[in-house]
Design a protein around this motif. Structure first.
Motif, PDB file in Angstrom:
ATOM      1  N   GLU A 112       0.819  -1.390   0.090  1.00 45.35           N
ATOM      2  CA  GLU A 112      -0.094  -0.006  -0.081  1.00 45.35           C
ATOM      3  C   GLU A 112       0.742   1.252   0.009  1.00 45.35           C
ATOM      4  O   GLU A 112       0.325   2.499  -0.443  1.00 45.35           O
ATOM      5  CB  GLU A 112      -0.950   0.117   1.328  1.00 45.35           C
ATOM      6  N   LYS A 139      -4.227   1.026  -3.967  1.00 47.65           N
ATOM      7  CA  LYS A 139      -4.291   0.029  -2.840  1.00 47.65           C
ATOM      8  C   LYS A 139      -4.889   0.830  -1.775  1.00 47.65           C
ATOM      9  O   LYS A 139      -5.062   0.168  -0.701  1.00 47.65           O
ATOM     10  CB  LYS A 139      -2.813  -0.458  -2.498  1.00 47.65           C
ATOM     11  N   ASN A 140      -4.903   2.118  -1.745  1.00 46.94           N
ATOM     12  CA  ASN A 140      -5.524   2.835  -0.490  1.00 46.94           C
ATOM     13  C   ASN A 140      -7.021   3.498  -1.007  1.00 46.94           C
ATOM     14  O   ASN A 140      -7.026   4.775  -0.968  1.00 46.94           O
ATOM     15  CB  ASN A 140      -4.600   3.776  -0.034  1.00 46.94           C
TER      16      ASN A 140
ATOM     17  N   ARG B  61      -0.575  -4.675   8.075  1.00 48.32           N
ATOM     18  CA  ARG B  61      -1.309  -3.791   8.432  1.00 48.32           C
ATOM     19  C   ARG B  61      -2.775  -4.445   8.763  1.00 48.32           C
ATOM     20  O   ARG B  61      -3.827  -4.026   9.439  1.00 48.32           O
ATOM     21  CB  ARG B  61      -1.602  -2.852   7.323  1.00 48.32           C
ATOM     22  N   GLU B  62      -3.213  -5.657   7.816  1.00 51.59           N
ATOM     23  CA  GLU B  62      -4.344  -6.193   7.900  1.00 51.59           C
ATOM     24  C   GLU B  62      -4.749  -6.781   9.229  1.00 51.59           C
ATOM     25  O   GLU B  62      -5.850  -6.711   9.701  1.00 51.59           O
ATOM     26  CB  GLU B  62      -4.366  -7.383   6.809  1.00 51.59           C
ATOM     27  N   GLU B  63      -3.776  -7.181   9.946  1.00 53.67           N
ATOM     28  CA  GLU B  63      -3.847  -8.010  11.353  1.00 53.67           C
ATOM     29  C   GLU B  63      -4.065  -6.612  12.370  1.00 53.67           C
ATOM     30  O   GLU B  63      -4.630  -6.659  13.024  1.00 53.67           O
ATOM     31  CB  GLU B  63      -2.623  -8.501  11.692  1.00 53.67           C
ATOM     32  N   PRO B  66      -7.694  -4.269  10.916  1.00 54.86           N
ATOM     33  CA  PRO B  66      -8.408  -4.931  10.056  1.00 54.86           C
ATOM     34  C   PRO B  66      -9.731  -4.284   9.624  1.00 54.86           C
ATOM     35  O   PRO B  66     -10.259  -5.174   8.792  1.00 54.86           O
ATOM     36  CB  PRO B  66      -8.516  -6.313  10.890  1.00 54.86           C
ATOM     37  N   GLU B  68     -11.156  -1.770   7.733  1.00 53.37           N
ATOM     38  CA  GLU B  68     -11.158  -1.674   6.608  1.00 53.37           C
ATOM     39  C   GLU B  68     -11.642  -2.729   5.552  1.00 53.37           C
ATOM     40  O   GLU B  68     -12.756  -2.663   5.134  1.00 53.37           O
ATOM     41  CB  GLU B  68      -9.783  -0.994   5.922  1.00 53.37           C
ATOM     42  N   SER B  69     -11.078  -3.991   5.877  1.00 51.27           N
ATOM     43  CA  SER B  69     -11.531  -4.984   5.010  1.00 51.27           C
ATOM     44  C   SER B  69     -12.947  -5.530   5.367  1.00 51.27           C
ATOM     45  O   SER B  69     -13.526  -5.886   4.498  1.00 51.27           O
ATOM     46  CB  SER B  69     -10.469  -6.078   4.672  1.00 51.27           C
ATOM     47  N   ARG B  93     -10.910 -11.125  13.942  1.00 50.87           N
ATOM     48  CA  ARG B  93      -9.742 -10.507  13.579  1.00 50.87           C
ATOM     49  C   ARG B  93      -9.025  -9.542  14.531  1.00 50.87           C
ATOM     50  O   ARG B  93      -7.819  -9.147  14.486  1.00 50.87           O
ATOM     51  CB  ARG B  93     -10.182  -9.579  12.294  1.00 50.87           C
TER      52      ARG B  93
END
Lengths: 174, 130
Positions: A112, A139-140, B61-63, B66, B68-69, B93
């Motif tokens: 990102e 990606k953002n 970043r996802e972890e 999380p 956003e997803s 999550r």
């Protein structure tokens, strides 16, 4: 194949603020050079009788150097946008007639975004230290859509890299 | 060797002071990143990069963040609130975050308040000490 052919949708004009690259180590570091001249009109106003390079334009020069480095690291597949100035410290004036070199290093890079650290030097003297964050904007998205074409990396930017980079976005080699 | 919570907090505090231009005393465990400390989206990435450097670990970043997803999945959001499925997903999550208060009114606009300094400290404590 020229750079112009490789980036077919060059409708926008880009403003190039560095003169050439001196060193380019893909994905790691780059050194660019800029000559400062009194022919740059803004220097007559900044300031009358005391022309010095505006600090914001030193940041721009570093953003272009580091931004191209970050873009090349992903073979120009990402639209790389300056997202944050982490720090900017200036130690000396840059005057007409000076040659400055812009030393940029990628600190971190993720799908990102990327973070870069840079130093501007006049000869051996450090005139500024600048830390920047770049966003790979596709990606953002945050719900936004951007044009398909890569409007960041135009042919003129590409021409700066002639002789340093031989990996085309499509992966074909010169 | 396990690293103490105080030590983790100290490093996190330093990271946030540098990344967001704050004074040390502003960075308390309770402070929320966006609401209290003024973080914007790009700052989250800056923080992730700095944490990786400070602790010498990979921080996806996802972890760590999380939300956003989860918000981008239409199954998880309905009428501006997280669905039961969405809430379950967020719980799975974000084991490092206390979601009990948020669960009472899972308004998506309040999701930003979940990201407090303690979220980062909890996450790192789990990650570093298992």
């Amino acid at each position: 194949m020229t750079w112009a052919c490789r980036f077919p949708c060059q409708k926008t004009m880009r403003w190039i603020w560095i003169d050439k690259f001196l060193e380019f180590e893909s994905g790691k570091r780059a050194v660019a050079l800029k000559n400062v001249t009194l022919a740059e009109e803004h220097l007559h106003d900044h300031f009358p009788g005391f022309p010095v390079m505006p600090e914001c334009l030193m940041i721009e020069a570093m953003a272009q150097t580091a931004g191209i480095l970050v873009g090349e690291a992903r073979k120009f597949q990402e639209k790389v946008i300056l997202a944050k100035i982490k720090k900017a410290a200036f130690f000396h004036y840059v005057r007409p007639g000076d040659t400055i070199t812009l030393h940029a290093e990628i600190e971190s890079i993720a799908p990102e975004a990327a973070s870069a650290e840079g130093e501007i030097r006049r000869g051996e003297q450090v005139v500024a230290r600048i830390g920047l964050m770049f966003s790979h904007i596709d990606k953002n998205l945050a719900g936004k859509r951007f044009p398909e074409e890569n409007f960041v990396f135009t042919d003129t930017f590409g021409s700066l890299l002639e002789g340093f980079v031989d990996q085309y976005p499509s992966g074909e080699r010169r | 060797m396990a690293i103490s919570r105080e030590e983790i907090f100290g490093k996190v505090q330093e990271v946030l002071v540098d990344a967001l231009g704050l004074d040390e005393d502003e960075v308390t465990e309770e402070a929320t990143l966006m609401g209290d400390l003024g973080a914007e989206s790009i700052d989250f990435l800056d923080i992730v990069f700095r944490l990786e450097k400070a602790f010498d670990i990979k921080v996806p970043r996802e972890e760590l963040f999380p939300a956003e997803s989860v918000l981008n999945n239409p199954d998880y959001v309905s009428g501006g609130k997280l669905t039961d499925k969405g809430m379950a997903e967020l719980r799975a999550r974000m084991p490092h975050t206390d979601l009990s208060k948020f669960a009472q009114d899972p308004d998506v606009n309040k999701i930003a308040d979940l990201f407090a300094v303690s979220t980062i400290v909890n996450f790192l404590e789990m990650k570093l000490n298992g």
